[in-house]
Design a protein around this motif. Sequence first.
Motif, short mmCIF file in Angstrom:
data_model
loop_
_atom_site.label_atom_id
_atom_site.label_comp_id
_atom_site.label_asym_id
_atom_site.label_seq_id
_atom_site.Cartn_x
_atom_site.Cartn_y
_atom_site.Cartn_z
N PHE B 298 44.35 53.75 133.76
CA PHE B 298 43.44 54.86 134.04
C PHE B 298 42.85 55.27 132.70
CE2 PHE B 298 46.35 55.01 137.57
CZ PHE B 298 45.57 55.35 138.65
N THR B 303 39.49 60.23 136.98
CA THR B 303 40.15 61.49 137.31
C THR B 303 40.31 61.63 138.82
OG1 THR B 303 38.08 62.70 137.47
CG2 THR B 303 39.13 62.63 135.31
N ASN B 322 48.28 55.85 132.11
CA ASN B 322 47.40 56.97 132.42
C ASN B 322 47.17 57.80 131.16
OD1 ASN B 322 45.90 58.47 134.43
ND2 ASN B 322 47.45 60.06 134.21
N GLY B 325 43.15 59.03 131.54
CA GLY B 325 42.68 59.63 132.78
C GLY B 325 43.29 61.00 132.98
N ASN B 328 45.34 62.52 137.73
CA ASN B 328 45.61 61.45 138.69
C ASN B 328 47.02 61.60 139.24
OD1 ASN B 328 43.11 59.89 138.38
ND2 ASN B 328 43.84 59.61 136.28
N CYS B 349 48.67 64.72 134.93
CA CYS B 349 48.89 63.76 135.99
C CYS B 349 50.26 63.99 136.63
CB CYS B 349 48.79 62.33 135.47
SG CYS B 349 49.88 61.99 134.10
N THR B 371 51.87 67.42 132.52
CA THR B 371 52.33 66.32 133.37
C THR B 371 53.53 66.76 134.20
OG1 THR B 371 51.50 64.49 132.04
CG2 THR B 371 53.53 64.09 133.25
#
Lengths: 137, 569
Positions: B298, B303, B322, B325, B328, B349, B371
Amino acid sequence: MTPSINLTSYRHADWGGSDGSEIVAFLGEDLTQAHFAWSFADRAGGNVLLTLEATTEGLQGLVARYEPDYVHPVSGAVVGATLLIPQIDRETLLALDTPGETGADIVLFHTLYLTRDSGLKHAEFAGNFRIMQGAPN
Amino acid sequence: MTIHVERGPRNIVVTQGNNALEARRQALVAGAHELRTRTLADQASTAAVAALAAANYFDTLERALASTPEGASFTTTDPAVALNEGEANTSETLRSCIRTNEAPYYRWLGPAADPASRADVERADAKAAFAVGKTSMTIRPDDLNLDFTLQDALDNADLVVLHDPQGSGFALDVGLQLPVSRPITLMSHPRGRASIRATAQMDALITQADTNLIIGTGLQGLHLDCNDFAAHGLVIQRGKAWIIDDIDVTGFLDTGMILGKDGASGAYCYEHQISRLTIDGGIAKAQAGTHPKRGIGFLDGATDNKLWAPVVSYVSDYGIDNSSGGNNCIASAHVYGPCDYSFVAGGECEFIGCFADTPRIAGYLITGERTQIIGGKVFANIGALGYTPEAEAFRFDMPHQITIIGVRLRNLGYDFNAIAPSDTSTVFGLAYSAVTTVSSRRNWAGQSIRTSGAYGAEFRAGSPAGQRASMILHDENDKSLWRLGKDNSSVSGNNSGADFDFDSYDDTGAFLATPLSMTRTGTVQVMGTYSAPFRLGALRMWNNSGVIYVKQGSNPTSAVDGTALGPTT
C-alpha cells in the motif's frame, strides 16, 4: 433468428417521421392490420423509457402504410411493401436523462415487435439506439 | 436509413442502407449467405456447412429451434441432440444441425459437418463481438491468434470472461492496461481459473496514475503468472471502489500487488474491497535466497482500502507493506515464510486477526500514527525454516498512539522483545493489553520495553481518585501473588493520599497482607510483627505494643522472643 440492428439519432432533432429517412420496409406483405410496438429501454431487459405505437402521420409513434408498387431492392420486381415509419420528437429525446459525462451519447436498447391477427407476436429486430448529442440548437 | 425485411420460405433478409444502392449491395450479401446456407445444409456434405452452422451457436436445442428458420443450420452442444443411431449427444460434442418443418424439427447433419471444436464457434463470436456492439465477451487463448488482442477485449467489452479449459494460459508480451474510460469486469469462466502469463518484462495488470478515476471495476478469479518476467503482478495506481476477489499472483520479481504509487503524484487508489488474494513468492526461490521483495504494497495515495484474508508467502522484505498508505484495514491476513517483516504499519491502519508467521526481524514494523493491532498472532517456528529467528513481535519506528490488544505471541526467538523501538524512536500513547506469550524460551520475564540513545522508557497506568493503579504478578494459572502500585486512597492535599502499596496474596489467590507501603512524602512502613519481622541481614526486628524487639539468627517464636530495645514503659 432476430437480427441485430443498431440505429442512430441526434438529440436536438426529430428522429424519423414522414419526411425523414428512417423507414422499415416489409417486402411483399400488407401488414397495415397488424399491430406494431417499438420499445426503447435503458438497456436490454431494463426499464422501458419509450414505446412507439400506431399514430397519425406527423405525430410521435408509428405509421404503417402499404405501397403496392414498391420495388424489391435485389430483384427489381414490383413486390409491394408495408412501410413502417417511426417518429420520435426531439422534445422526447431532450427529456431523457443524460449521462454524467459531457457530450456522451445516450445508448438505449430497442426492439420492434409485430403482432399479427393470429395473435402471434414476433420480435422483428433489436439492437442499440444511440442518441448522439450533436451541437445543441 | 431504410431497413428491408423480407419473409421468404422460412428465411429473413435484412438489409440496411442509406440508399437503394447500398440496400441492394447488403441484400445481395445477405441473400447469398442465406441461399448458400440452405443449399449446402441440405446437401449436408461439406465443411462449409459447419462454418455456416458454427455462426449460429445456441446453448440449448430448444433455443436453437426457437430462433432458427427452416432450412437454416445451427450448432449446439446440447446433449439432447439425437444422433443417427438414436443415441443422445452425451459427450456434448458440438453438433451441426439443420432446422426442418417436421418433428423433431431438426436433423443432425452428421460428423462431417460438425465443427472441429467449440473454439471455432467462440472465435466466430469474438470476431463479430465488437462490430455488433457486444458488451460482454468470452475469450479463449486461441482467440488471441485472431486480429485482436486481450487488450482489445478490455478496451471494448464491459465484461470479459476468460475461458481456458486447456489450461494453456493467456500469454502477455506487454502489460495489460485496465481501461481508464469506464469500469469493466475481468473474470475467469466459472468452469475454471484462467491464467494470464507474462512472457516479457512488464507489470502484468495495471492502471497508471494521472488517468481517469474509474469507479467499480471488478477483477475476479484470475491467476497472474508473472513468470519471472514481470516485476509486479497487479498494479492499481488510480481507481475507486473496485471489487477485487480471488486473485493469485506468482512468479513476480518485486511485488505481487501494489495499490498507489511511491511519491503519490497522481495516484488515488481508495475504497477498494479486496478479498482472497494469494501472493506466492515461490518456496524454491526462498530456499535459494532469491525471493522477491514484497507481497502486497500500500503506497502513497492508497487509502481507505479493505483487504480481507490475503495470504502472502516467501517474500524477502515485507509481507504486507502499509508503510505509506493511510487508513487501510487488513483483516485475517497470513504472511508466512522468512521475510524480514510480516507487516509494516503506517498511518492509521488496522490489522485485525492477522498472523505474522515466521518473520526474520519482527512480526510488525510500526512506523506511523494511530495504528491498531487487534487479535491475531506472531509466531516463529524456530529451526523449521533452517534459520534461527531473532524475531520481535512489534518493532516501533517513530510511532505514537498505537493500540495493541489481544495478540498471541508464540515461539519467538530466545532473546526476543515483545516491543522494540528502533534507536531513534520515541513511543508514546501506547495501549498494550491482553498480549500473551506461549512456548517461548523466555516468557514475559524475559521481555522488555527498551529504549536506547537519549530516550527513557516508561510504563504508565492511570486511574481516577479512590481507584488503584497496580501491577499484579501471578502464576501460570492467573492466580495473584503480588500487587504493587497506587492504593485506593484519594489525594487529599498536603501530598497525602494515593500511597504506594506492596501487597501479597495467599495460596488461594486471596489478599493476604501489605508487607510494605510508603507515602508520597517518604514515610516507609513494613509489617514489623514478630511473625513477619523486618530483617536487617540476620537480625530480626519487630514491634510489640510500642516496644522494639530484636533477635539475631532465627525467627522469633513469640512477641517477646528477643531483646527489648525500648522505649520502656
